[in-house]
Design an enzyme around this catalytic site. Sequence first.
Site, PDB file in Angstrom:
ATOM      1  N   GLY A   1       0.827  -1.217   0.000  1.00 27.98           N
ATOM      2  CA  GLY A   1       0.000   0.000   0.000  1.00 27.98           C
ATOM      3  C   GLY A   1       0.853   1.255   0.000  1.00 27.98           C
ATOM      4  O   GLY A   1       0.502   2.264   0.624  1.00 27.98           O
TER       5      GLY A   1
ATOM      6  N   GLY B   1      -0.658   4.807  -0.649  1.00 27.88           N
ATOM      7  CA  GLY B   1      -1.681   5.354   0.245  1.00 27.88           C
ATOM      8  C   GLY B   1      -1.148   6.515   1.069  1.00 27.88           C
ATOM      9  O   GLY B   1       0.041   6.853   0.998  1.00 27.88           O
ATOM     10  N   GLN B   2      -2.028   7.126   1.883  1.00 26.85           N
ATOM     11  CA  GLN B   2      -1.650   8.339   2.619  1.00 26.85           C
ATOM     12  C   GLN B   2      -0.422   8.127   3.506  1.00 26.85           C
ATOM     13  O   GLN B   2       0.470   8.964   3.547  1.00 26.85           O
ATOM     14  CB  GLN B   2      -2.831   8.828   3.477  1.00 26.85           C
ATOM     15  CG  GLN B   2      -2.620  10.222   4.058  1.00 26.85           C
ATOM     16  CD  GLN B   2      -3.399  10.487   5.343  1.00 26.85           C
ATOM     17  OE1 GLN B   2      -4.014   9.574   5.898  1.00 26.85           O
ATOM     18  NE2 GLN B   2      -3.376  11.712   5.803  1.00 26.85           N
TER      19      GLN B   2
ATOM     20  N   ARG C   1      -0.869  -0.226  -8.278  1.00 28.24           N
ATOM     21  CA  ARG C   1      -0.605   0.559  -9.487  1.00 28.24           C
ATOM     22  C   ARG C   1       0.700   1.307  -9.321  1.00 28.24           C
ATOM     23  O   ARG C   1       1.055   1.705  -8.208  1.00 28.24           O
ATOM     24  CB  ARG C   1      -1.721   1.582  -9.722  1.00 28.24           C
ATOM     25  CG  ARG C   1      -2.963   0.988 -10.362  1.00 28.24           C
ATOM     26  CD  ARG C   1      -4.063   2.023 -10.500  1.00 28.24           C
ATOM     27  NE  ARG C   1      -4.428   2.612  -9.206  1.00 28.24           N
ATOM     28  CZ  ARG C   1      -4.261   3.880  -8.887  1.00 28.24           C
ATOM     29  NH1 ARG C   1      -3.729   4.727  -9.721  1.00 28.24           N
ATOM     30  NH2 ARG C   1      -4.621   4.325  -7.702  1.00 28.24           N
TER      31      ARG C   1
ATOM     32  N   TYR D   1     -14.929  -1.807   8.473  1.00 30.05           N
ATOM     33  CA  TYR D   1     -13.505  -1.446   8.610  1.00 30.05           C
ATOM     34  C   TYR D   1     -13.035  -1.790  10.024  1.00 30.05           C
ATOM     35  O   TYR D   1     -11.990  -2.417  10.220  1.00 30.05           O
ATOM     36  CB  TYR D   1     -13.387   0.053   8.332  1.00 30.05           C
ATOM     37  CG  TYR D   1     -12.028   0.698   8.513  1.00 30.05           C
ATOM     38  CD1 TYR D   1     -10.977   0.403   7.670  1.00 30.05           C
ATOM     39  CD2 TYR D   1     -11.839   1.667   9.508  1.00 30.05           C
ATOM     40  CE1 TYR D   1      -9.746   1.048   7.814  1.00 30.05           C
ATOM     41  CE2 TYR D   1     -10.621   2.322   9.649  1.00 30.05           C
ATOM     42  CZ  TYR D   1      -9.581   2.000   8.799  1.00 30.05           C
ATOM     43  OH  TYR D   1      -8.377   2.648   8.945  1.00 30.05           O
TER      44      TYR D   1
ATOM     45  N   LYS E   1     -10.361  -4.469  11.450  1.00 29.26           N
ATOM     46  CA  LYS E   1      -9.210  -4.039  12.266  1.00 29.26           C
ATOM     47  C   LYS E   1      -9.101  -4.893  13.530  1.00 29.26           C
ATOM     48  O   LYS E   1      -8.006  -5.313  13.912  1.00 29.26           O
ATOM     49  CB  LYS E   1      -9.319  -2.550  12.643  1.00 29.26           C
ATOM     50  CG  LYS E   1      -9.099  -1.591  11.480  1.00 29.26           C
ATOM     51  CD  LYS E   1      -7.715  -1.729  10.874  1.00 29.26           C
ATOM     52  CE  LYS E   1      -7.415  -0.728   9.785  1.00 29.26           C
ATOM     53  NZ  LYS E   1      -6.221  -1.061   8.996  1.00 29.26           N
TER      54      LYS E   1
END
Length: 312
Positions: free
Chosen positions: A8, A11-12, A36, A141, A145
């Site tokens: 990831g 991501g942020q 990507r 979510y 988690k």
Amino acid sequence: MKRIIVTGSNGQIGVELTPHLRKIYGDKNVLATARRKVPGTVSEGGPFELLEVRDGKTFSELIRSFKADTVIHLAGILSAKGEADPQGSWDINAGGCFTALECTRENGAAFFFPSSIAAFGPSTPADNTPQDTIQRPTTIYGVAKVTGELLCDYYHLKFGLDTRGLRFPGLISYEALPGGGTTDYAVHIYYEAVSKGKYTSYIAPGTQMDMMYMPDALNSVVKLMEADPARLEHRNAYNISAMSFDPGQIAASIKKVIPSFEISYDVDPVRQGIAESWPNSLDCTAAKKEWGFAPVYGLDRMTEDMLKRVKK
Ligand code: AKB
């Protein structure tokens, strides 16, 4: 940590943690992966491979061929986006975590899992939320988690895997915009303060959530993964937070720098409902005691820095 794979990476957190780790451990020792390839420092500042985290064969092969000793598993879908597609969110967040743990076990590396304040729910004590407490989240979510935390504990107990995790609050950064989270407003507000001088919040006034500036989050990941394992009683996952505020308080902090700034409200019931199910403020004593968690940014210091760095 010497040879690290990050999932990831676009991501942020990934776009900042990947270069941060490369600075500490050397460019060639940090393999960035993502679904990507996006031009920029993540894919160009060191090794990069395409990876879909549910593809265990490729994942395991990458850990083996890169000779990774640590897997930082960041790939996931955030809370609000998850509510629009619960099955897809579960698949990536819980399924991806399980695949990542299995591949890590096969190759004997250490494992980092980003849990979240979303691992708590409406029956959790909301103020000064203890490290060990009720965890009955009401988002998919959050369910994933809690599952991830339990899976990490299981892999540690059953297979001796060195699993470690943090319950991240909302993360605020100027490098990359978050997407699909409930706490995203606390990033967007800075961008719109700079570009428009005003912001319409989808979170209602009075709704407190834990937050942290990205530099403190990056340091926390490194500190936890470098900590003496003998000191880690709570591995999965530690409460961490640097501040807790509502939209009115962040707006007041921005007004100190931009006096004409104005906030208004157009509350989104989905994200408001999620925010209300999460804690107001976490107790971070275990993280401080067991591995020296010590954030340096409070609200006003973060605001000054964000407003300097966010581009119009
Ligand atoms: C979200 O809002 O979904 C995330 C988180 C707190 O995990 N930022």
